[in-house]
Design a protein around this motif. Structure first.
Motif, short mmCIF file in Angstrom:
data_model
loop_
_atom_site.label_atom_id
_atom_site.label_comp_id
_atom_site.label_asym_id
_atom_site.label_seq_id
_atom_site.Cartn_x
_atom_site.Cartn_y
_atom_site.Cartn_z
N SER A 73 16.88 13.12 -0.65
CA SER A 73 17.40 12.36 0.49
C SER A 73 16.27 11.69 1.27
O SER A 73 16.46 11.22 2.37
N GLY A 74 15.08 11.63 0.69
CA GLY A 74 13.94 10.97 1.32
C GLY A 74 12.99 11.96 1.93
O GLY A 74 13.36 13.04 2.37
N CYS A 75 11.72 11.61 1.93
CA CYS A 75 10.72 12.47 2.55
C CYS A 75 9.59 11.58 3.08
O CYS A 75 9.50 10.41 2.77
N GLY A 76 8.76 12.19 3.89
CA GLY A 76 7.65 11.46 4.50
C GLY A 76 8.06 10.77 5.77
O GLY A 76 9.23 10.78 6.15
N TRP A 126 -5.31 18.70 5.90
CA TRP A 126 -4.46 18.43 4.75
C TRP A 126 -4.05 16.97 4.73
O TRP A 126 -4.24 16.26 5.70
N PHE A 127 -3.46 16.54 3.60
CA PHE A 127 -2.97 15.16 3.47
C PHE A 127 -1.81 15.10 2.49
O PHE A 127 -1.62 16.01 1.69
N ARG A 128 -1.06 14.03 2.58
CA ARG A 128 -0.03 13.68 1.61
C ARG A 128 -0.08 12.18 1.39
O ARG A 128 -0.34 11.43 2.33
N ILE A 129 0.22 11.75 0.16
CA ILE A 129 0.33 10.33 -0.16
C ILE A 129 1.71 10.13 -0.77
O ILE A 129 2.10 10.85 -1.69
N TYR A 130 2.45 9.15 -0.25
CA TYR A 130 3.86 8.95 -0.63
C TYR A 130 4.05 7.66 -1.43
O TYR A 130 3.33 6.68 -1.24
N ALA A 131 5.09 7.69 -2.27
CA ALA A 131 5.51 6.50 -3.01
C ALA A 131 7.03 6.57 -3.18
O ALA A 131 7.64 7.63 -3.03
N LEU A 132 7.60 5.43 -3.50
CA LEU A 132 9.04 5.35 -3.75
C LEU A 132 9.25 5.09 -5.24
O LEU A 132 8.94 4.01 -5.74
N SER A 188 0.83 -1.20 0.00
CA SER A 188 0.00 0.00 0.00
C SER A 188 0.86 1.25 0.00
O SER A 188 1.96 1.27 0.56
N TYR A 189 0.33 2.31 -0.59
CA TYR A 189 0.99 3.60 -0.54
C TYR A 189 0.81 4.20 0.85
O TYR A 189 -0.15 3.90 1.56
N LEU A 190 1.72 5.07 1.24
CA LEU A 190 1.71 5.66 2.57
C LEU A 190 0.87 6.94 2.56
O LEU A 190 1.12 7.84 1.76
N TYR A 191 -0.11 7.01 3.45
CA TYR A 191 -0.99 8.18 3.58
C TYR A 191 -0.67 8.88 4.88
O TYR A 191 -0.55 8.24 5.92
N GLU A 192 -0.54 10.20 4.82
CA GLU A 192 -0.29 11.00 6.01
C GLU A 192 -1.27 12.16 6.03
O GLU A 192 -1.48 12.82 5.00
N SER A 193 -1.90 12.39 7.17
CA SER A 193 -2.82 13.52 7.30
C SER A 193 -2.41 14.38 8.49
O SER A 193 -1.53 14.01 9.27
N GLU A 194 -3.07 15.50 8.62
CA GLU A 194 -2.73 16.47 9.66
C GLU A 194 -2.86 15.91 11.06
O GLU A 194 -2.14 16.28 11.96
N PHE A 211 8.79 10.57 -3.47
CA PHE A 211 7.74 11.23 -4.26
C PHE A 211 6.48 11.32 -3.42
O PHE A 211 6.17 10.40 -2.66
N TYR A 212 5.78 12.43 -3.55
CA TYR A 212 4.50 12.56 -2.85
C TYR A 212 3.56 13.44 -3.66
O TYR A 212 3.97 14.19 -4.54
N ILE A 213 2.30 13.32 -3.33
CA ILE A 213 1.25 14.14 -3.90
C ILE A 213 0.40 14.57 -2.71
O ILE A 213 0.25 13.82 -1.76
N SER A 214 -0.10 15.80 -2.72
CA SER A 214 -0.75 16.29 -1.51
C SER A 214 -1.92 17.21 -1.83
O SER A 214 -2.13 17.60 -2.97
#
Length: 157
Positions: free
Chosen positions: A137-140, A115-121, A102-108, A147-150
């Motif tokens: 150097s990596g995020c999330g 707000w939200f962000r969804i991450y992938a490698l 699964s892709y990684l989901y992050e919310s406030e 890579f992310y979309i928000s």
């Protein structure tokens, strides 16, 4: 007959010399290695395109959810989980095409995230979007993604 010389032909054996065979085999090996490298690169680009498309579809579903509920979801379900909380907005939660994770989901945070962000490698590390996002150097969470979309109002990770 005067003036005609006796011409003798050197005897040539039929077949190839070992050096010729080795040269041809090394050229075939070199071409095969280059072909495999190019194929692998294109395969990685294809997987990355799928990842970007999956994240875009998830983003659209989450934005639609927010329009109806005035909040972003606190989490999204695991891939292929059904029924799920955003089933009215997306039929199937996509998985990573290569790893089936699964892709990684992050919310406030809280009960009504703003707000939200969804991450992938991404595997193609030469993709310019990685530099644009500042994720070289990596995020999330955990810093393992690049890579992310928000949502439009999400802060930079």
């Amino acid at each position: 007959m005067k003036g005609i010389k006796d011409i003798t032909f050197s005897k040539r054996t039929n077949g190839f010399v070992l050096m010729e065979i080795m040269l041809v085999m090394s050229l075939i090996g070199l071409l095969a290695a280059m072909g495999i490298a190019v194929y692998r690169g294109q395969l990685l680009k294809g997987y990355d395109a799928r990842r970007k498309g999956d994240l875009d579809r998830l983003k659209k579903a989450v934005l639609e959810y927010e329009i109806d509920n005035d909040c972003y979801p606190t989490s999204i379900p695991l891939c292929d989980e059904y029924p799920h909380s955003i089933q009215d907005y997306i039929d199937k939660i996509p998985c990573d095409p290569e790893t089936q994770v699964s892709y990684l989901y992050e919310s406030e945070g809280g009960s009504c995230p703003g707000w939200f962000r969804i991450y992938a490698l991404l595997k193609n590390l030469n993709d310019p979007i990685i530099n644009e996002l500042g994720c070289t150097s990596g995020c999330g969470p955990g810093g393992i993604n690049n890579f992310y979309i928000s949502s439009p109002n999400a802060p930079n990770p």
